[in-house]
Design an enzyme around this catalytic site. Structure first.
Site, PDB file in Angstrom:
ATOM      1  N   MET A  98      20.548  60.598  44.971  1.00 37.01           N
ATOM      2  CA  MET A  98      20.141  61.204  46.200  1.00 37.01           C
ATOM      3  C   MET A  98      18.850  60.383  46.241  1.00 37.01           C
ATOM      4  O   MET A  98      17.884  60.704  45.487  1.00 37.01           O
ATOM      5  CB  MET A  98      19.857  62.760  46.263  1.00 37.01           C
ATOM      6  CG  MET A  98      21.188  63.465  46.245  1.00 37.01           C
ATOM      7  SD  MET A  98      21.333  65.007  45.901  1.00 37.01           S
ATOM      8  CE  MET A  98      20.350  65.794  47.065  1.00 37.01           C
ATOM      9  N   PHE A 185      13.126  66.076  45.890  1.00 37.06           N
ATOM     10  CA  PHE A 185      12.575  64.742  45.523  1.00 37.06           C
ATOM     11  C   PHE A 185      14.078  63.900  44.830  1.00 37.06           C
ATOM     12  O   PHE A 185      15.075  64.297  45.122  1.00 37.06           O
ATOM     13  CB  PHE A 185      11.715  64.271  44.670  1.00 37.06           C
ATOM     14  CG  PHE A 185      10.109  64.715  45.450  1.00 37.06           C
ATOM     15  CD1 PHE A 185       9.460  64.360  46.612  1.00 37.06           C
ATOM     16  CD2 PHE A 185       9.647  66.033  45.008  1.00 37.06           C
ATOM     17  CE1 PHE A 185       8.773  65.184  47.417  1.00 37.06           C
ATOM     18  CE2 PHE A 185       8.803  66.697  45.562  1.00 37.06           C
ATOM     19  CZ  PHE A 185       8.041  66.028  46.746  1.00 37.06           C
ATOM     20  N   GLY A 186      14.000  62.516  44.361  1.00 40.09           N
ATOM     21  CA  GLY A 186      15.037  62.039  43.972  1.00 40.09           C
ATOM     22  C   GLY A 186      15.793  62.455  42.997  1.00 40.09           C
ATOM     23  O   GLY A 186      15.282  63.253  42.033  1.00 40.09           O
ATOM     24  N   SER A 187      17.165  62.522  42.899  1.00 41.76           N
ATOM     25  CA  SER A 187      17.830  63.460  42.217  1.00 41.76           C
ATOM     26  C   SER A 187      19.186  62.834  42.140  1.00 41.76           C
ATOM     27  O   SER A 187      19.830  61.920  42.791  1.00 41.76           O
ATOM     28  CB  SER A 187      17.804  64.770  42.344  1.00 41.76           C
ATOM     29  OG  SER A 187      18.018  64.994  43.848  1.00 41.76           O
ATOM     30  N   ARG A 188      20.343  63.718  41.466  1.00 42.87           N
ATOM     31  CA  ARG A 188      21.625  63.249  41.329  1.00 42.87           C
ATOM     32  C   ARG A 188      22.677  64.415  41.356  1.00 42.87           C
ATOM     33  O   ARG A 188      22.265  65.318  40.957  1.00 42.87           O
ATOM     34  CB  ARG A 188      21.921  62.385  40.327  1.00 42.87           C
ATOM     35  CG  ARG A 188      23.215  62.080  39.671  1.00 42.87           C
ATOM     36  CD  ARG A 188      23.320  60.881  38.702  1.00 42.87           C
ATOM     37  NE  ARG A 188      24.302  61.009  37.635  1.00 42.87           N
ATOM     38  CZ  ARG A 188      24.500  60.157  36.852  1.00 42.87           C
ATOM     39  NH1 ARG A 188      23.551  59.202  36.460  1.00 42.87           N
ATOM     40  NH2 ARG A 188      25.641  60.194  36.232  1.00 42.87           N
TER      41      ARG A 188
END
Length: 217
Positions: A98, A185-188
């Site tokens: 993401m 924020f950015g992640s997975r």
């Protein structure tokens, strides 16, 4: 489309910051160029916050034969691997990265009962790092459906994401497509599926949470 509740604090901080810097610019009679720069910066910050915390309204009809995508993003891993936390056997791993521009709502991939939940504090490696699945801050959720099939899904913090939010606990009944958490924020998000599951996406595919079918059970 609505604004997600996890963004209220961030929105309040940005609005306060925008108000202060523009008020100071007026008070000290800043140049026209500086004022226009601050106006542009203010607009950018407000749009960025509204964009990041947007939460599309999804209407999902549960289907026990499929695994729905738990998050918006891009498929970065599809492989058979050893799952060592809960199943302790071979599983098919599907990972979704993401980016900061994606919707960061996380949704239940299947309906059923939460048979396992655990939060793990950890590091903040970039989300695509091979060890982020085991070393980063993360949550692990396992849901068992009516056919006794269990699917494990894991929220993983990235280098920018420092806060994972979850709304489930063990023994909760959950519905496919409903929210189970949020990552800032950015992640997975990782999915671990039984061997023999028919995966219906490919590496590099852009997927949509609560809409894209990841696999057929």
């Amino acid at each position: 489309m609505k604004f997600h509740k996890e963004g209220y604090t961030s929105l309040a901080i940005v609005v306060l910051f925008v108000f202060v810097i523009n008020a100071l610019a007026d008070y000290y009679d800043a140049s026209v160029y500086l004022k226009w720069f601050l106006y542009a910066l203010s607009a950018f910050l407000l749009i960025a916050i509204l964009q990041f915390f947007r939460s599309p309204i999804k209407r999902v009809t549960p289907d026990e034969g499929i695994v729905l995508c738990p998050a918006d993003g891009k498929v970065v891993v599809i492989e058979e691997t050893e799952e060592t936390e809960y199943f302790q056997d071979r599983r098919i791993q599907v990972s979704i990265f993401m980016s900061p521009i994606n919707v960061h709502v996380n949704r239940n991939p299947i309906s059923g009962i939460v048979s396992y939940f655990k939060y793990h504090p950890g590091k903040f490696l970039v989300a695509w790092h091979p060890k982020s699945s085991t070393d980063n801050e993360r949550t692990t959720v396992v849901v068992k459906n009516q056919s006794q099939v269990e699917v494990l899904f894991r929220q993983i913090a990235g280098a920018m994401a420092r806060r994972i939010v979850w709304y489930v606990k063990e023994n909760d009944a959950v519905t496919q497509g409903a929210e189970f958490g949020f990552i800032k924020f950015g992640s997975r998000v990782d999915l671990f599926l039984p061997l023999g599951t028919e995966v219906t996406v490919n590496i590099g595919d852009k997927v949509v949470g609560g809409k894209t079918i990841i696999a057929k059970i």
